[in-house]
Design an enzyme around this catalytic site. Structure first.
Site, PDB file in Angstrom:
ATOM      1  N   ASP A  49       0.880  -1.154   0.000  1.00  0.00           N
ATOM      2  CA  ASP A  49       0.000   0.000   0.000  1.00  0.00           C
ATOM      3  C   ASP A  49       0.930   1.219   0.000  1.00  0.00           C
ATOM      4  O   ASP A  49       2.114   1.126   0.332  1.00  0.00           O
ATOM      5  CB  ASP A  49      -0.948   0.013   1.198  1.00  0.00           C
ATOM      6  CG  ASP A  49      -2.131   0.945   0.929  1.00  0.00           C
ATOM      7  OD1 ASP A  49      -2.021   1.812   0.039  1.00  0.00           O
ATOM      8  OD2 ASP A  49      -3.165   0.823   1.613  1.00  0.00           O
TER       9      ASP A  49
HETATM   10  C1  BGC Z   1      -4.903   3.347  -0.001  1.00  0.00           C
HETATM   11  C2  BGC Z   1      -4.980   2.367  -1.160  1.00  0.00           C
HETATM   12  C3  BGC Z   1      -4.795   3.120  -2.449  1.00  0.00           C
HETATM   13  C4  BGC Z   1      -3.456   3.835  -2.401  1.00  0.00           C
HETATM   14  C5  BGC Z   1      -3.144   4.615  -3.643  1.00  0.00           C
HETATM   15  C6  BGC Z   1      -3.648   4.191  -0.055  1.00  0.00           C
HETATM   16  O1  BGC Z   1      -3.674   5.191   0.884  1.00  0.00           O
HETATM   17  O2  BGC Z   1      -4.958   2.650   1.207  1.00  0.00           O
HETATM   18  O3  BGC Z   1      -6.211   1.706  -1.149  1.00  0.00           O
HETATM   19  O4  BGC Z   1      -4.877   2.228  -3.520  1.00  0.00           O
HETATM   20  O5  BGC Z   1      -3.456   4.744  -1.326  1.00  0.00           O
HETATM   21  O6  BGC Z   1      -3.982   5.716  -3.741  1.00  0.00           O
END
Ligand code: BGC
Length: 742
Positions: free
Chosen positions: A261
């Protein structure tokens, strides 16, 4: 003679040079292509593959013509273009998309073929926008109604989640766009999401929180998976040895790419050795902010290179990581057979509408609905969500829709603009990251007074409030802070009900909320965020042009304390305690304990005999379905055999409709605690008035098993099992038992 030999020799080498290298040969097996590419790469090129080069891209291997990977959120459509090096929007004017209904809406359809249409349509828009990896679907289980991201997930049941995830992933990937299933694993709260350490039993892990991910990998063939922010067993999920090396790769045979993530990596050694392939979103500039182009600071950049050079990371591991990223590139960016994609097509809008239509859940109806246009009279619409663009906010799933039909516009079109008045009744502030800006009380009071006065003059009131995508509502990064509705909506609803008995509550939310007025409300719909076509679906369901067929993908407890995750109070169970355990690079980390264990959602309500206000699987229709007798093919299931359970369903009402027939199985006696029953099958049928159909479920011993932590195996004990066929998890229409023997 000599000259001829020379010419012949150079012709051979020219021919060899002209031959396509194996890594570029799409007819060669992908493993051969990866091996060939790796054999041509320098160590630095391999390391470069394992970390970002911008907010949403990773580099390919420019020298070899291997292209970059372009990623985008996910999961409800393709996100607007984000700046190369920070979270701001790039301000493009050609990046508007179809906003598809939220995943909780898809879950409420209980319709796997709509899940396939969803994955296909988002994949087509991703192709059109030149994206190779879509960051979704989210497969975390809705453990508590307070989790800020429930709307991005598929409800509280692992079986339902898996059944819908698989076709979504397959249909997207069929077109050469990778799904990146997220957030692996047990990311069930936003509070302290960066480092909360989740304590749970192996049974809860294997029976509740992992099955949908396993299905996404093994049945859906997901090409990538995103690690979660949180920790388990004191290790961050993005580089968690047991989760990634043992379970994901070892037990499930995952051959795709593990992506962090954004900002989920915290340690170079763990990132290098514990199964991570691609690091994204780490703050550069000393890992605190993103104000410089310091991608070389990433854990899997220079620090990783140093470890490799010191001999602390085996070369097989380096090749494995780079190989997983190359595999993802070959499957997507370098796939020459993929189609071109398309954007905002009538087909995409039709898909969004169909999902919206089938997702609307009729919780309660004393006959006020459907509200036929020629009988409605003077309609008053009340509520901020009747006009608010609910694709704004919510975090990374935010979308910039090209079109957005508001419920108010659609209701005006349906009932005649001259017959429909509007009073906002309450208002929420604009969506601002991390805040739900309060509206002054005096403002709310005057809006309420206006709506209540107008309600007295109306023949019917349609109330469209609920949650929204502001922080502490349905929003990433922050959990909800209370179970009840905000902005004084309960007072508003009560006063409207005092003023006019004909009130349709059509609230929008991504999860359950408290409904203290439920007994007084004559008709209540439960609606998720439906995106571009949402208003049209809502107006059609209210008027009866669409017969509601959504079923709850999660329970709605009467009060928060009735939910398993909240039964033992907020310390420990939700959101847990701060500064409880040491953290690898931040001093101390919080900890949360899943004391309700395997009893999540309806499993808790059933087993503890605490009725939900509306149970999992509940949803009414404008018609009536009668269930026939349940017949089993056998009274015994032996060894690896199967048995079938068949039941007829008749549309005994006046209009066509769709019913979701649900199969639950309970183990009547077992040496370990088991839920009273668990969902093991469902089928959505469409029936004309008077029509009857038969639904048959096949039951195998796998449907009877529990996870035995002592042996690390799924196991079934011989004995009696009960089959429950229901229109919901509590509206059981037929039951039967059978005996299992080994
Ligand atoms: C989120 C993800 C997301 C990523 C990119 C993160 O903060 O938890 O679900 O895909 O950011 O935006």
């Amino acid at each position: 003679m000599k000259a001829i030999t020379l010419i012949a020799a150079s012709a051979v080498s020219l021919a060899a040079a002209a031959q396509t290298p194996v890594y570029l040969d799409e007819s060669a097996p992908i493993t051969d292509r990866v091996a060939d590419a790796l054999s041509r790469m320098t160590l630095e090129e391999k390391v470069a593959l394992s970390h970002a080069q911008s907010k949403f891209t990773s580099p390919g291997v420019p020298r070899l013509g291997i292209p970059e990977l372009h990623m985008s959120d996910g999961p409800h459509g393709v996100r607007a273009e984000v700046n190369w090096n920070d979270w701001g929007y790039a301000g493009w004017t050609n990046d508007s998309v179809t906003a598809f209904p939220a995943l909780t809406a898809l879950a409420a359809t209980w319709n796997p073929s709509l899940a396939a249409s969803y994955g296909k349509a988002v994949g087509e828009e991703a192709l059109y926008r030149d994206k190779h990896v879509m960051l979704g679907p989210g497969l975390n289980i809705c453990r508590t109604p307070l989790c800020g991201r429930n709307f991005e997930y598929l409800g509280e049941d692992p079986y339902l989640t898996g059944e819908l995830a698989v076709p979504y992933i397959q249909a997207m990937q069929n077109q050469g766009v990778a799904a990146c299933v997220k957030h692996f694993a047990v990311n069930n709260q936003e509070t302290w999401r960066d480092n909360v350490d989740v304590v749970l039993s192996d049974r809860a892990l294997y029976e509740i929180y992992l099955p949908a991910f396993r299905r996404a990998v093994q049945d859906g063939g997901a090409w990538s998976i995103m690690g979660a922010y949180n920790q388990i067993w004191g290790e961050h999920c993005c580089h968690n040895a047991r989760l990634l090396n043992d379970i994901l790769r070892g037990e499930w045979g995952f051959d795709g790419c593990v992506i962090t993530d954004w900002g989920g990596a915290h340690d170079t050694r763990q990132a290098a050795l514990n199964g991570l392939d691609l690091e994204m979103g780490t703050y550069t500039d000393g890992l605190q902010s993103d104000n410089s182009l310091g991608y070389e600071y990433y854990y899997l950049a220079n620090p990783y290179l140093d470890l490799i050079r010191k001999g602390e990371v085996p070369m097989e591991v380096v090749d494995e990581k780079a190989g997983h990223v190359l595999t993802l590139i070959f499957r997507t960016a370098m796939n020459r057979n993929k189609p071109w994609g398309s954007m905002c097509t009538p087909e995409h809008y039709a898909t969004a509408k169909a999902i919206g239509d089938e997702s609307i859940i009729l919780l309660k109806n004393n006959g006020l609905l459907p509200l036929l246009p020629d009988k409605a009279g003077r309609v008053l619409v009340v509520g901020d969500n009747a006009t608010r663009r609910l694709t704004d906010g919510g975090g990374s799933s935010e979308l910039k829709p090209k079109d957005y039909i508001t419920p108010l516009d659609a209701i005006r079109a349906k009932y005649g603009a001259e017959n429909v008045a509007y009073a906002r009744g309450y208002m929420a502030g604009p969506p601002v990251w991390g805040q739900d800006i309060p509206v002054p009380r005096a403002r709310l009071d005057s809006m309420r007074a206006e709506a209540v006065a107008m309600a007295k003059d109306a023949d019917v009131v349609i109330y469209i409030g609920g949650l929204n995508k502001n922080a502490t509502q349905d929003c990433e990064g922050v959990d909800r802070v209370k179970y009840s509705l905000s902005y004084d909506q309960n007072t508003l609803i009560d006063e409207i009900l005092d003023a006019n008995p004909n009130v349709v509550i059509a609230n929008i939310s991504g999860c359950a909320y408290e409904m203290p007025w439920i007994k007084r409300a004559p008709a209540v719909m439960h609606i998720s965020y439906l995106g571009t076509m949402g208003g049209a679906s809502i107006a059609d369901a209210i008027s009866g042009d669409v017969n509601p067929s959504g079923k709850l993908p999660y329970s709605i407890p009467v009060r928060l304390a009735d939910c398993g995750a909240h039964a033992s109070g907020q310390e420990v169970c939700f959101p847990g305690v701060e500064n409880a355990v040491p953290d690898i690079n931040r001093g101390m980390a919080p900890q949360v304990e899943y004391q309700e264990d395997i009893l999540v959602g309806y499993r808790w309500h059933d087993t503890k005999k605490i009725p939900a206000l509306f149970p999992f699987g509940h949803g009414l229709s404008y018609t009536k379905f009668d269930y026939g007798k349940l017949t089993l093919s056998d009274k015994n299931l032996n060894g690896d055999g199967t048995l079938t359970a068949t039941i007829s369903v008749t549309n005994a009402g006046p209009v066509a409709g769709k019913e979701t027939v649900q199969l639950y199985i309970g183990d009547d006696k077992c040496s370990v605690l088991r839920p009273v029953k668990e969902l093991k099958g469902f089928e959505k049928v469409t029936l004309a008035p008077g029509e009857t159909t038969e639904v048959t479920f096949t039951i195998t011993p796998d449907d009877l098993k529990f996870y035995d932590p002592a042996t690390s195996q799924w196991t079934v004990e011989p004995g009696k099992f009960t089959i429950y066929i229901g229109a919901s998890s509590t509206d059981i229409r037929a039951k039967s038992t059978f005996n299992y023997s080994k």
